[in-house]
Design a protein around this motif. Structure first.
Motif, PDB file in Angstrom:
ATOM      1  N   PRO A  55       0.845  -1.200   0.000  1.00 37.61           N
ATOM      2  CA  PRO A  55       0.000   0.000   0.000  1.00 37.61           C
ATOM      3  C   PRO A  55       0.877   1.247   0.000  1.00 37.61           C
ATOM      4  CG  PRO A  55       0.093  -0.917   2.205  1.00 37.61           C
ATOM      5  CD  PRO A  55       0.863  -1.853   1.320  1.00 37.61           C
ATOM      6  N   ARG A  56       1.531   1.481  -1.146  1.00 39.19           N
ATOM      7  CA  ARG A  56       2.547   2.511  -1.219  1.00 39.19           C
ATOM      8  C   ARG A  56       1.932   3.893  -1.204  1.00 39.19           C
ATOM      9  NH1 ARG A  56       7.020   0.109  -3.720  1.00 39.19           N
ATOM     10  NH2 ARG A  56       8.095   2.079  -3.763  1.00 39.19           N
ATOM     11  N   GLN A  57       2.565   4.764  -0.489  1.00 40.73           N
ATOM     12  CA  GLN A  57       2.161   6.167  -0.452  1.00 40.73           C
ATOM     13  C   GLN A  57       2.772   6.875  -1.654  1.00 40.73           C
ATOM     14  OE1 GLN A  57       3.669   8.202   2.940  1.00 40.73           O
ATOM     15  NE2 GLN A  57       3.079  10.226   2.198  1.00 40.73           N
TER      16      GLN A  57
ATOM     17  N   THR B  81      14.715  -0.341  -0.222  1.00 40.90           N
ATOM     18  CA  THR B  81      15.497   0.805   0.243  1.00 40.90           C
ATOM     19  C   THR B  81      15.377   0.983   1.753  1.00 40.90           C
ATOM     20  OG1 THR B  81      15.182   1.862  -1.905  1.00 40.90           O
ATOM     21  CG2 THR B  81      15.936   3.256  -0.113  1.00 40.90           C
ATOM     22  N   LEU B  82      14.191   0.759   2.302  1.00 45.77           N
ATOM     23  CA  LEU B  82      14.039   0.803   3.763  1.00 45.77           C
ATOM     24  C   LEU B  82      14.917  -0.239   4.431  1.00 45.77           C
ATOM     25  CD1 LEU B  82      10.193   1.339   4.175  1.00 45.77           C
ATOM     26  CD2 LEU B  82      11.984   2.861   5.038  1.00 45.77           C
ATOM     27  N   GLN B  83      14.933  -1.444   3.878  1.00 43.04           N
ATOM     28  CA  GLN B  83      15.774  -2.520   4.413  1.00 43.04           C
ATOM     29  C   GLN B  83      17.252  -2.144   4.345  1.00 43.04           C
ATOM     30  OE1 GLN B  83      15.182  -5.453   5.824  1.00 43.04           O
ATOM     31  NE2 GLN B  83      17.294  -6.191   5.806  1.00 43.04           N
ATOM     32  N   ASP B  84      17.664  -1.627   3.184  1.00 42.86           N
ATOM     33  CA  ASP B  84      19.077  -1.274   2.994  1.00 42.86           C
ATOM     34  C   ASP B  84      19.484  -0.126   3.924  1.00 42.86           C
ATOM     35  OD1 ASP B  84      19.282  -3.213   1.066  1.00 42.86           O
ATOM     36  OD2 ASP B  84      19.173  -1.834  -0.640  1.00 42.86           O
ATOM     37  N   ARG B  85      18.619   0.877   4.041  1.00 42.17           N
ATOM     38  CA  ARG B  85      18.990   2.010   4.897  1.00 42.17           C
ATOM     39  C   ARG B  85      19.059   1.595   6.367  1.00 42.17           C
ATOM     40  NH1 ARG B  85      15.843   7.792   5.015  1.00 42.17           N
ATOM     41  NH2 ARG B  85      14.351   6.569   6.228  1.00 42.17           N
ATOM     42  N   ALA B  86      18.172   0.698   6.781  1.00 43.89           N
ATOM     43  CA  ALA B  86      18.229   0.200   8.152  1.00 43.89           C
ATOM     44  C   ALA B  86      19.568  -0.477   8.431  1.00 43.89           C
ATOM     45  CB  ALA B  86      17.084  -0.780   8.410  1.00 43.89           C
ATOM     46  N   GLU B  87      20.042  -1.258   7.482  1.00 43.82           N
ATOM     47  CA  GLU B  87      21.336  -1.928   7.650  1.00 43.82           C
ATOM     48  C   GLU B  87      22.481  -0.914   7.695  1.00 43.82           C
ATOM     49  OE1 GLU B  87      21.778  -4.942   4.710  1.00 43.82           O
ATOM     50  OE2 GLU B  87      20.031  -6.101   5.388  1.00 43.82           O
ATOM     51  N   CYS B  88      22.390   0.130   6.860  1.00 40.84           N
ATOM     52  CA  CYS B  88      23.424   1.174   6.893  1.00 40.84           C
ATOM     53  C   CYS B  88      23.410   1.913   8.234  1.00 40.84           C
ATOM     54  CB  CYS B  88      23.211   2.163   5.748  1.00 40.84           C
ATOM     55  SG  CYS B  88      23.616   1.512   4.122  1.00 40.84           S
TER      56      CYS B  88
ATOM     57  N   PRO C 249      21.090   2.966  15.968  1.00 47.50           N
ATOM     58  CA  PRO C 249      20.057   1.931  16.110  1.00 47.50           C
ATOM     59  C   PRO C 249      18.638   2.471  16.114  1.00 47.50           C
ATOM     60  CG  PRO C 249      21.211   2.296  18.190  1.00 47.50           C
ATOM     61  CD  PRO C 249      21.967   3.040  17.150  1.00 47.50           C
ATOM     62  N   ASP C 250      18.428   3.671  16.626  1.00 51.15           N
ATOM     63  CA  ASP C 250      17.076   4.220  16.668  1.00 51.15           C
ATOM     64  C   ASP C 250      16.533   4.457  15.253  1.00 51.15           C
ATOM     65  OD1 ASP C 250      17.157   4.147  19.401  1.00 51.15           O
ATOM     66  OD2 ASP C 250      17.640   6.282  19.643  1.00 51.15           O
ATOM     67  N   LEU C 251      17.401   4.989  14.383  1.00 49.44           N
ATOM     68  CA  LEU C 251      16.975   5.220  13.012  1.00 49.44           C
ATOM     69  C   LEU C 251      16.762   3.901  12.274  1.00 49.44           C
ATOM     70  CD1 LEU C 251      19.301   8.224  12.077  1.00 49.44           C
ATOM     71  CD2 LEU C 251      16.841   8.286  12.535  1.00 49.44           C
ATOM     72  N   ALA C 252      17.615   2.916  12.570  1.00 50.68           N
ATOM     73  CA  ALA C 252      17.443   1.594  11.962  1.00 50.68           C
ATOM     74  C   ALA C 252      16.115   0.977  12.386  1.00 50.68           C
ATOM     75  CB  ALA C 252      18.598   0.679  12.353  1.00 50.68           C
ATOM     76  N   LYS C 253      15.801   1.108  13.668  1.00 48.39           N
ATOM     77  CA  LYS C 253      14.546   0.566  14.186  1.00 48.39           C
ATOM     78  C   LYS C 253      13.346   1.253  13.539  1.00 48.39           C
ATOM     79  CE  LYS C 253      12.077  -0.223  18.532  1.00 48.39           C
ATOM     80  NZ  LYS C 253      12.119  -0.029  20.009  1.00 48.39           N
TER      81      LYS C 253
ATOM     82  N   SER D 124      10.462  -0.618  11.403  1.00 54.21           N
ATOM     83  CA  SER D 124       9.059  -0.562  11.819  1.00 54.21           C
ATOM     84  C   SER D 124       8.174  -0.174  10.640  1.00 54.21           C
ATOM     85  CB  SER D 124       8.881   0.438  12.972  1.00 54.21           C
ATOM     86  OG  SER D 124       9.112   1.769  12.527  1.00 54.21           O
ATOM     87  N   MET D 125       8.679   0.700   9.760  1.00 52.46           N
ATOM     88  CA  MET D 125       7.927   1.061   8.555  1.00 52.46           C
ATOM     89  C   MET D 125       7.829  -0.136   7.609  1.00 52.46           C
ATOM     90  SD  MET D 125       9.533   4.842   7.794  1.00 52.46           S
ATOM     91  CE  MET D 125       8.622   5.004   6.258  1.00 52.46           C
TER      92      MET D 125
END
Length: 543
Positions: free
Chosen positions: A112-114, A512-519, A526-530, A534-535
């Motif tokens: 359900p992409r925005q 991209t969300l997955q990749d940025r979380a890993e970066c 860790p807060d930004l990764a979390k 969550s998104m």
């Protein structure tokens, strides 16, 4: 980094079982559902490989698709086999070239992409010198009914547009406007039909009538201009003049000479030569250019036809003739075009020394006969030729290398495709389309330094207005690939910068969300990764 934990352990079990089966079993039924009694909603549907084709895996959700694709990719990479990985954000393709196996993973649910409706504004801010993006901004403001800003963006696009561009390179192609006029323009000239459309929508009726009259003088068979002028006359209470235009409109409709149908007939011969080059009809381009040259054309016409002739010779593999024609073109070219022509002339000179690159296996083209190219035989009769006919007829033809590159893409033979793209890039060194394809191929074979190089070059071409078009999805893809490349090379800060642009333009992109979380993990944030995870974990809407 470990993959994000999925709460439903049964789902993990079914995914792991499916992964094991699709990766290592060779006796799957043509189509089966794993554990239907217990996991009917969650289990992937696996369609076995048929005649060496890919294993097709359909998962229960976009998040599960991403999870399975990453698991399968990691499994193949552990084997140290030659492999490739490709995604458009929805479908993931993993190829094990050594084992000659491949897998396609997709979801039965759509994310359900925005949609970021403000993307045209963001692009215009990022790339203020790109004409195509300014045309897109004009369309955006049209949708908002903000005609003043739409007109301003259109005028800016005209100022930025390459003066040698014709309407086929415009991103602005509304069928309700008289914007298809073909006029030899300077970089500040504005098409009168399109300008009149905006003037009409802004309520400037007298100005609209003046511009429409110019457009009708240039192209008397364009019905849209009569319709718009009749509307403008009625707005200023001149019904007799409106009726005269409406009568002409009806005559054109009866004679079937209105609009696009009459465009080819009304196009000047020098522009016809350019059109033939753009559509791959190089032999006809040369024929048209020769006809114009015999008529002692004006300087601006001679420049257009000389350039078209040189480009056609270059793409036909006649490199010495192309170099000669480019040098002749330089003598009459405007200052604004000389640098670009010098690049093409240098390319032709280099190719003339090297000679045409040999074709690969031409049997790959034997079933690609749907498109026909116009050619004249020795008796001057028009003969349609297939790409196989062209390949057999002469060496060094751009269309043959292009067709081979496309075949290799369909077969996921990315290194072979890279070879053909490199040949095309030598012939057409300033083509953003080729650079984009090179970026795509480099990503597919996981050559990350090369992928970063081509992505950066493509984005530079967009920034410098060196692209005939600049589409949102292509720009997003370029940033996504460069982000992946930088992440693979442990440039996590640079990767996050690119990934953030992707998410600004395309919110919620799962890969991209997955990749940025890993970066962010690597950067000890860790807060930004979390937050990104969550998104990513938000459930998709039911079908």
């Amino acid at each position: 980094m470990p993959l994000p934990q999925i709460k439903n352990n049964l789902l993990i079990l079914s995914s792991g079982l499916a992964l094991h089966l699709c990766a290592w079993q060779t006796t799957l039924a043509a189509e089966s559902t794993l554990a239907p009694r217990f996991f009917q909603n969650d289990a992937p549907v696996i369609k076995a490989s048929v005649n060496g084709g890919p294993v097709d895996i359909t998962t229960s959700s976009p998040a599960e698709t991403l999870r399975m694709a990453n698991m399968l990719r990691a499994s193949v990479m552990r084997t140290k086999h030659k492999s490739s990985f490709k995604t458009d954000g929805k479908t993931f393709t993993i190829v094990d070239d050594t084992a000659k196996k491949s897998w396609v993973v997709k979801s039965r649910q759509e994310v359900p992409r925005q949609k970021n409706v403000e993307a045209p504004l963001i692009l215009a801010e990022m790339f203020p010198k790109n004409a195509s993006i300014q045309y897109g901004l004009a369309n955006y403001y049209e949708g908002k009914k903000n005609w003043t800003k739409a007109h301003d963006a259109y005028v800016q696009a005209c100022k930025l547009r390459d003066p040698e561009d014709n309407f086929f390179k415009h991103s602005d192609a509304s069928k309700d406007r008289g914007d298809k006029n073909d006029k030899d323009k300077t970089d500040s000239d504005i098409d009168p039909g399109t300008d009149a459309y905006y003037q009409l929508m802004m309520g400037h009726y007298a100005t609209a009538i003046k511009e429409l009259s110019k457009a009708i003088d240039e192209h008397p068979n364009w019905s849209i201009n009569y319709r718009n002028r009749a509307l403008a006359y009625r707005k200023i209470n001149k019904p007799e003049l409106a009726q005269a235009d409406e009568k002409k409109l009806a005559e054109l409709a009866r004679s079937k000479q209105s609009g696009v149908r009459s465009f080819a007939r009304s196009m000047p011969e020098n522009r016809q030569a350019s059109l033939y080059v753009m559509t791959g009809q190089y032999e006809m381009a040369l024929e048209c250019a020769d006809a114009v040259s015999k008529k002692t054309p004006a300087k601006d016409q001679a420049q257009v036809v000389s350039l078209a002739s040189a480009q056609a010779e270059l793409k036909l593999g006649r490199y010495q003739d192309a170099e000669r024609d480019f040098q002749a073109c330089l003598k009459i070219a405007d200052a604004s075009h000389r640098e670009a022509i010098k690049v093409l002339a240098a390319s032709a000179a280099s190719l003339a020394k090297e000679g045409p690159a040999p074709y690969d296996d031409l049997t790959l083209l034997k079933d690609r006969g749907s498109r026909r190219y116009i050619h004249r035989d020795k008796a001057k009769k028009i003969v349609p030729m297939t790409i196989s006919d062209i390949a057999a007829d002469h060496k060094g033809d751009y269309r043959v290398y292009e067709a081979l590159a496309e075949v290799y893409k369909e077969q996921s033979k990315w290194k072979e495709r890279c070879k053909q793209l490199n040949i095309l890039a030598k012939i057409e060194p300033k083509s953003s389309a080729i650079v984009f394809a090179q970026m795509e191929a480099a990503q597919a074979i996981a050559d990350w330094p090369l992928a970063e190089k081509y992505a950066s070059r493509y984005l530079d071409m967009v920034a410098n207005n060196e692209t005939s078009r600049a589409r949102l999805n292509e720009i997003v893809y370029a940033y996504m690939i460069r982000g992946m490349a930088r992440q693979a090379q442990k440039n996590y800060t640079g990767a996050v910068a690119d990934q953030s642009i992707v998410l600004k333009l395309d919110p919620g992109a799962p890969q991209t969300l997955q990749d940025r979380a890993e970066c962010y993990d690597r950067l000890n944030k860790p807060d930004l990764a979390k937050q990104d995870r969550s998104m990513l974990a938000k459930p998709a809407a039911a079908d």
